[in-house]
Design an enzyme around this catalytic site. Sequence first.
Site, short mmCIF file in Angstrom:
data_model
loop_
_atom_site.label_atom_id
_atom_site.label_comp_id
_atom_site.label_asym_id
_atom_site.label_seq_id
_atom_site.Cartn_x
_atom_site.Cartn_y
_atom_site.Cartn_z
N LYS A 78 -18.21 169.51 38.98
CA LYS A 78 -18.14 170.61 39.93
C LYS A 78 -17.79 171.93 39.25
CE LYS A 78 -13.32 169.50 41.12
NZ LYS A 78 -12.42 169.06 42.20
N ARG A 79 -17.39 171.86 37.98
CA ARG A 79 -17.05 173.08 37.25
C ARG A 79 -18.30 173.81 36.72
NH1 ARG A 79 -13.42 169.12 35.79
NH2 ARG A 79 -11.25 169.51 36.34
#
Length: 549
Positions: free
Chosen positions: A257-258
């Site tokens: 998700k980064r």
Amino acid sequence: MSDKVVTRFAPSPTGYLHVGGARTALFNWLWARRTGGTFILRIEDTDQKRNTPTAARQVMDDLKWLGIDWDEGPEAGGPNGPYLQSQRRDIYDKYIKQLLDEKKAYYCFDTPEDLDELRKKAEGDKGGFAYQRPGSFPSEADAEAARSRGESVTVRFAVPQDEPLVVKDLVRGEITFAPGEISDFIIQKSDGFPTYNFACVVDDCLMKVTHVVRGQEHLNNTPGQQALWRALFGDAEPPRYAHMSVTISDSGGKLSKRERPKALLTAIKQIQDTDFDKLANVGGISAEQLNAFIKGKAVPDMPSIDAMAEFLGVPLPEINIVDFFKSGYLPETMVNFLALLGWNPGDDREIMRFEELIEAFDLTRLSKSNSLFDRKKLISFNTEHIKMVESGRLREHLRDYLKIVDSPVAAADDELLSKLISICEGARTLADIDRKTRFLFAEADSLKYDEKAVRKVFKGDAVAILAEVRDKLAAMDEFTEQGIEDMLRGLAEEKQLGLGKVAQPLRVAICGNTISPPIFDSVRMLGREETLKRIDIALRKFGTDGNAE
């Protein structure tokens, strides 16, 4: 353990629903539905520093969009509430006290700086950092005295060190952790909130969870959680664990998700003369927050990331479920695609409906091998599901998509929307339908022309041919699709040209680019008056060299 299967999805609202989290929710949901069991949604919001204000709501909205409903949880209610862990502190405090009273847990007064120093000293040790349990446990009076002095007070679980800890995993078999491999860990933070490792054990027992399906990254948490379970609940049977394989991004490395914030940060650092004050304002954050993001010290909430990326014109990778919604994927596609990441139905099927997935799902078919998030395959799946989905449902999916991307096509009524879908046969995403049909809802004077399309199409005799097309369209008695087709094909034959040489100048004139539904449908739907108006603008605007005036 109850004969009835009970599964749960317990997201932390520190960000939007990532595809990995969605897969976890899906597998737990499928197993509950396959067995006639119960699926629980539980929000693990005890990390007060990292929780974001929009995340919990977005997680629930994304689950609903995917078609994953919950039997117990926020909004649904149930006998085991509340379902937000931040509202269950009195329950956790009771079990913390039980462990303290039984000398199975103890108070600690280490500061973060103290722990950092201990970790630095342990860097050279082969076994790594392990917290050293004190010879005698501090008393409640010691804890109160420390709090009165403003010191940090936490509670650690005294992990049994006299025997190995064995995890029986449904995917990976029996895994043994040697005595001492799992050191004492914090179960209550200095702010009074429980840690994840403690709260999930208590809740899983009280909510009668029978199966925990989760990512491989949680495997190392499991022995400590099982030890906690025995300390708290004795011989009560713990859940059966199934740790799913890692999903690898097609760009390499674990799908994270980064990736979206990282892509924006990279772009910000590369763009020259960025107006940081304006960028912060667009993102709805302060200049200080933007500066912390640039320095890698903090990450803004996802709406801020998206707004800043749009302002800078930076494309971000689709990582969160809402990203795929905004890119025009169907929920049926996402469920089908996610289900096959680390699981298979036991045959060669790939394109599967909800009902087929539920009927085929079995935890024994989870794979140990890492799975690839193949975006080309996802596009292929979406193309197939657009063909498969019932027409009324597809129309509603399109309407929802048009609203979220604020498309002018959203103004279309149901009949027109259905027509737009039908003339965009073969669309890969809902975004394709939107892009191909937006020209119908644009004002002629504000139509934007793609420069590459203009240079490619308006050369040679293209303008002269367009002028002839205009005259023939104006002279038609009946403005029908068949009549338009007959006229264009007749003109192409007369000029001894391919149809494209006649149709493409017309397409660019009325659409602004070379991508649209079939030209006969496009002209008919636009109407004679609007079509002639746009052709006249194009004839005035473009010379024979294809350059705008």
